[in-house]
Scaffold this motif. Structure first.
Motif, mmCIF file in Angstrom:
data_model
loop_
_atom_site.group_PDB
_atom_site.id
_atom_site.type_symbol
_atom_site.label_atom_id
_atom_site.label_comp_id
_atom_site.label_asym_id
_atom_site.label_seq_id
_atom_site.Cartn_x
_atom_site.Cartn_y
_atom_site.Cartn_z
ATOM 1 N N TYR A 141 49.988 65.133 56.507
ATOM 2 C CA TYR A 141 50.454 65.811 55.293
ATOM 3 C C TYR A 141 49.660 65.418 54.049
ATOM 4 O O TYR A 141 50.112 65.613 52.937
ATOM 5 C CB TYR A 141 51.959 65.561 55.096
ATOM 6 C CG TYR A 141 52.793 66.305 56.113
ATOM 7 C CD1 TYR A 141 53.253 67.591 55.861
ATOM 8 C CD2 TYR A 141 53.079 65.734 57.348
ATOM 9 C CE1 TYR A 141 53.988 68.290 56.794
ATOM 10 C CE2 TYR A 141 53.820 66.420 58.304
ATOM 11 C CZ TYR A 141 54.262 67.697 58.026
ATOM 12 O OH TYR A 141 54.985 68.388 58.974
ATOM 13 N N LYS A 142 48.500 64.811 54.256
ATOM 14 C CA LYS A 142 47.529 64.555 53.186
ATOM 15 C C LYS A 142 48.029 63.602 52.102
ATOM 16 O O LYS A 142 47.642 63.730 50.935
ATOM 17 C CB LYS A 142 47.078 65.882 52.555
ATOM 18 C CG LYS A 142 46.387 66.815 53.548
ATOM 19 C CD LYS A 142 45.948 68.111 52.893
ATOM 20 C CE LYS A 142 45.286 69.038 53.902
ATOM 21 N NZ LYS A 142 44.885 70.332 53.301
ATOM 22 N N LEU A 143 48.886 62.658 52.480
ATOM 23 C CA LEU A 143 49.197 61.574 51.547
ATOM 24 C C LEU A 143 47.915 60.775 51.366
ATOM 25 O O LEU A 143 47.260 60.406 52.348
ATOM 26 C CB LEU A 143 50.313 60.687 52.100
ATOM 27 C CG LEU A 143 50.791 59.536 51.198
ATOM 28 C CD1 LEU A 143 51.445 60.078 49.934
ATOM 29 C CD2 LEU A 143 51.784 58.636 51.949
ATOM 30 N N SER A 144 47.541 60.497 50.122
ATOM 31 C CA SER A 144 46.220 59.912 49.853
ATOM 32 C C SER A 144 46.061 58.500 50.404
ATOM 33 O O SER A 144 44.970 58.109 50.819
ATOM 34 C CB SER A 144 45.942 59.920 48.347
ATOM 35 O OG SER A 144 46.940 59.172 47.663
ATOM 36 N N ALA A 145 47.124 57.710 50.407
ATOM 37 C CA ALA A 145 47.037 56.329 50.907
ATOM 38 C C ALA A 145 48.403 55.878 51.385
ATOM 39 O O ALA A 145 49.435 56.394 50.935
ATOM 40 C CB ALA A 145 46.524 55.403 49.809
ATOM 41 N N ASN A 146 48.411 54.933 52.297
ATOM 42 C CA ASN A 146 49.658 54.394 52.835
ATOM 43 C C ASN A 146 50.033 53.131 52.069
ATOM 44 O O ASN A 146 49.431 52.073 52.273
ATOM 45 C CB ASN A 146 49.482 54.081 54.322
ATOM 46 C CG ASN A 146 50.749 53.536 54.958
ATOM 47 O OD1 ASN A 146 51.683 53.136 54.275
ATOM 48 N ND2 ASN A 146 50.775 53.498 56.267
ATOM 49 N N PRO A 147 51.034 53.204 51.169
ATOM 50 C CA PRO A 147 51.394 52.032 50.369
ATOM 51 C C PRO A 147 51.929 50.870 51.200
ATOM 52 O O PRO A 147 51.794 49.705 50.810
ATOM 53 C CB PRO A 147 52.466 52.562 49.410
ATOM 54 C CG PRO A 147 53.004 53.788 50.072
ATOM 55 C CD PRO A 147 51.865 54.375 50.836
ATOM 56 N N ALA A 148 52.513 51.166 52.363
ATOM 57 C CA ALA A 148 53.023 50.096 53.226
ATOM 58 C C ALA A 148 51.871 49.309 53.831
ATOM 59 O O ALA A 148 51.940 48.086 53.988
ATOM 60 C CB ALA A 148 53.903 50.671 54.328
ATOM 61 N N SER A 149 50.802 50.004 54.167
ATOM 62 C CA SER A 149 49.613 49.342 54.709
ATOM 63 C C SER A 149 48.925 48.505 53.643
ATOM 64 O O SER A 149 48.455 47.395 53.908
ATOM 65 C CB SER A 149 48.645 50.390 55.258
ATOM 66 O OG SER A 149 47.491 49.795 55.778
#
Length: 214
Positions: A141-149
């Motif tokens: 879904y094109k979320l720019s970055a994974n904040p959890a990672s």
């Protein structure tokens, strides 16, 4: 007639066809509009939707590919530890600092059953769930970055212990179980074959070849 609001609109489904959508019973105009906007965002994969809406997409698309027990475990953790904190936040607005604050809350939480903090292995499992959801948002879904990672994991698998029965311990147990044939043979299969509970429960009569003894 009921003095409530309703939402009625048209949208394109995944095949590109126009469809009508209607939902009644909203107490206020604001609630009706919010439901309509959330539905449209969900249909379009728009990451302005709230996290709880994306979780429903994640479950619809991901859970059919997983074992029932895995889905139950994921749903329990999501409902207990993740949605209460992130459910109302827009997924595009969740930051790595939000994740860190959430992690700190988990680290301070006392398990009501044990009276202690959660184990390192459980904390790692909980974090893995939100990481999985946000990774899915990045990939599909094109979320720019994974904040959890970006925030990094908490906990570890180092404190997971395995407790084994010795042969002597098992024989004492099995002797006591002989009065319950169904349970006795179930435990015999588990112990001597080393299979898992799910593998045991999946067995049928057709799986046993008495002629060839396999």
């Amino acid at each position: 007639k009921m003095g409530t609001w309703y939402s009625k609109f048209r949208y394109k489904d995944w095949t590109g066809k126009n469809k009508d959508k209607m939902k009644r019973g909203f107490a206020t105009r604001r609630e009706a509009l919010k439901w309509e906007n959330d539905f449209k965002a969900r249909q379009n994969g728009n990451l302005e939707m709230v996290f709880s809406e994306f979780v429903e997409i994640y479950k619809e698309e991901r859970f059919p590919r997983l074992k029932e027990s895995t889905c139950a475990m994921k749903e329990n953790i999501i409902n207990k530890h993740i949605l209460p904190y992130f459910g109302g936040k827009r997924i595009s607005e969740i930051s790595s600092t939000d994740i860190i604050k959430w992690q700190n809350e988990l680290l301070r939480t006392i398990n009501p059953v044990s009276g202690k903090g959660y184990s390192k292995s459980y904390l790692k499992t909980v974090h893995n769930q939100i990481n999985s959801i946000l990774s899915y948002a990045c990939k599909y879904y094109k979320l720019s970055a994974n904040p959890a990672s970006i925030a990094g994991n908490i906990g570890s698998e180092s404190d997971i212990e395995m407790d084994f029965w010795t042969l002597e311990e098992y024989l004492l147990f099995s002797e006591e179980m002989m009065g319950e044939p169904m349970a006795y043979y179930a435990f015999q299969l588990l112990y001597w074959l080393g299979i898992r509970e799910g593998e045991l429960l999946a067995l049928t009569k057709a799986d046993f070849d008495m002629k060839n003894k396999i």
